[in-house]
Design an enzyme around this catalytic site. Sequence first.
Site, short mmCIF file in Angstrom:
data_model
loop_
_atom_site.label_atom_id
_atom_site.label_comp_id
_atom_site.label_asym_id
_atom_site.label_seq_id
_atom_site.Cartn_x
_atom_site.Cartn_y
_atom_site.Cartn_z
N THR A 238 7.97 64.58 37.74
CA THR A 238 8.29 63.76 38.91
C THR A 238 9.58 64.21 39.60
OG1 THR A 238 9.08 61.53 39.46
CG2 THR A 238 9.31 62.18 37.19
N TYR B 21 12.91 55.78 32.63
CA TYR B 21 11.68 56.52 32.95
C TYR B 21 12.01 57.97 33.29
CZ TYR B 21 8.01 58.46 35.95
OH TYR B 21 7.08 59.30 36.53
P1 NAD Z 1 -0.63 55.84 35.04
O1 NAD Z 1 0.31 54.87 34.41
O2 NAD Z 1 -1.61 55.38 36.05
O3 NAD Z 1 -1.48 56.57 33.88
C1 NAD Z 1 -0.89 57.03 32.70
C2 NAD Z 1 -2.00 57.33 31.71
O4 NAD Z 1 -1.41 57.86 30.50
C3 NAD Z 1 -2.79 56.08 31.28
O5 NAD Z 1 -4.18 56.37 31.29
C4 NAD Z 1 -2.29 55.80 29.86
O6 NAD Z 1 -3.27 55.17 29.04
C5 NAD Z 1 -1.98 57.20 29.37
N1 NAD Z 1 -1.00 57.24 28.28
C6 NAD Z 1 0.21 56.59 28.22
N2 NAD Z 1 0.83 56.89 27.07
C7 NAD Z 1 0.03 57.75 26.40
C8 NAD Z 1 0.14 58.42 25.16
N3 NAD Z 1 1.22 58.26 24.38
N4 NAD Z 1 -0.87 59.24 24.76
C9 NAD Z 1 -1.98 59.39 25.54
N5 NAD Z 1 -2.14 58.78 26.72
C10 NAD Z 1 -1.14 57.97 27.15
O7 NAD Z 1 0.29 57.01 35.62
P2 NAD Z 1 0.08 57.96 36.88
O8 NAD Z 1 0.71 57.33 38.05
O9 NAD Z 1 -1.31 58.41 36.93
O10 NAD Z 1 1.01 59.19 36.46
C11 NAD Z 1 0.47 60.34 35.81
C12 NAD Z 1 1.57 61.38 35.64
O11 NAD Z 1 2.10 61.76 36.90
C13 NAD Z 1 2.76 60.88 34.81
O12 NAD Z 1 3.18 61.94 33.97
C14 NAD Z 1 3.82 60.57 35.86
O13 NAD Z 1 5.11 60.71 35.32
C15 NAD Z 1 3.51 61.62 36.90
N6 NAD Z 1 3.90 61.27 38.28
C16 NAD Z 1 3.55 60.08 38.81
C17 NAD Z 1 3.89 59.79 40.13
C18 NAD Z 1 3.50 58.48 40.80
O14 NAD Z 1 3.92 58.22 41.92
N7 NAD Z 1 2.68 57.66 40.17
C19 NAD Z 1 4.61 60.73 40.89
C20 NAD Z 1 4.95 61.95 40.30
C21 NAD Z 1 4.59 62.22 38.99
#
Ligand code: NAD
Length: 327
Positions: free
Chosen positions: A115, A139
Amino acid sequence: MRLLVTGAAGFIGSTYVRLVGDEHDVVVLDKLTYAGRRENLPEGTNLIEGAIEDPAVVREAMQGVDAVVNFAAESHVDRSIDDQEAFARTHVVGTGTLLDAARELGVERYLQVSTDEVYGSIESGSFTETSPIDPSSPYSATKAAGDLLVSAHFHTYGIDASIVRGSNNYGPRQYPEKLIPLITLNALHRDPLPVYGDGRQVRNWLFVEDFCTGIHTVLTKGKAGEAYNVGGPDECENIEVVKRVIELTGGDESLIEYVTDRPGHDRRYSLSSEKLKAELGWEAQVHFAEGLERTVQWYRDNEWWWAPIRSGEYREYYEKQYGKSLR
Ligand code: NAD
Ligand code: TYD
């Protein structure tokens, strides 16, 4: 390629599986936390339920895999302020467990999904990949630690690993703890719309499908040991985002309520994607006006998706997070 995609029962990972699922053989490893849902994945997806910090499950899931894309995360800043433990476990221990297994099993390529929040806040201009890592929240601090472990595994063991850093995503299937789906569902229900502080914080909005094409570009063409920023084409103050959602839902600005600010709240995020554009030819396709309209329409059309969430764990979280401050 056979791809292990972790955390793909969540918002962005499930969009990624939709993008690449026809072309590649995908296996998903997901712990199915509150944010992970089977129904986010296309029917027939090969899903292993388990945690990325569990070495035995990870080794089993990684058998015969050519590349790993790690989306698994605790993704909400406000929850990390309440309790950072699961964040450290997943982002640091989990990432390390995946990297160790990838090295031992000779997996050819590893991509860490990260991120822009690892760079901290920026008043003017945009972060590049050489900007210092300076996270503000539990986070982003634990995400930054995960990124550093990836770099360490590249330098120490020569693993073919890269990092992608995305700006704020929005789109279908985002859990309604995040600003855009929260405001959309509240506006559709004529519930109060909580705005933190003065609402003048700025985010660099990236439509989820654009992030996923950026991720796949870096997976297939990116250089080992390097990070690539994937920023959205538009930035917007939070209050402006809320007003646009009100317009799209036919709501009413009297629903806006300014509530106590988030502790350590980053004022502005801005990401330069010049490197990804110049070196690998990626460009965002969806501007904020179009993406927001599509997103709000998706929530209007998919009550089956959000109705069970709003009546379950989310209700409890919402009460705890907003109960005291909202009417
Ligand atoms: P989300 O919360 O919708 O999904 C996260 C997923 O990870 C869920 O399905 C959860 O069950 C799974 N998970 C959590 N802990 C786990 C573990 N220990 N082992 C296996 N699975 C696990 O998140 P998202 O928004 O889809 O984000 C996905 C990735 O993208 C993350 O790494 C986040 O840091 C990154 N990201 C998100 C954004 C945003 O705006 N949402 C922006 C940039 C980067
Ligand atoms: P969020 O969607 O949590 O993403 P992030 O913290 O990763 O940027 O929040 C986006 C912005 O919206 C952030 O500045 C905090 C703000 N915000 C509110 O004003 N009210 C809310 O109820 C939420 C969830 C966020």
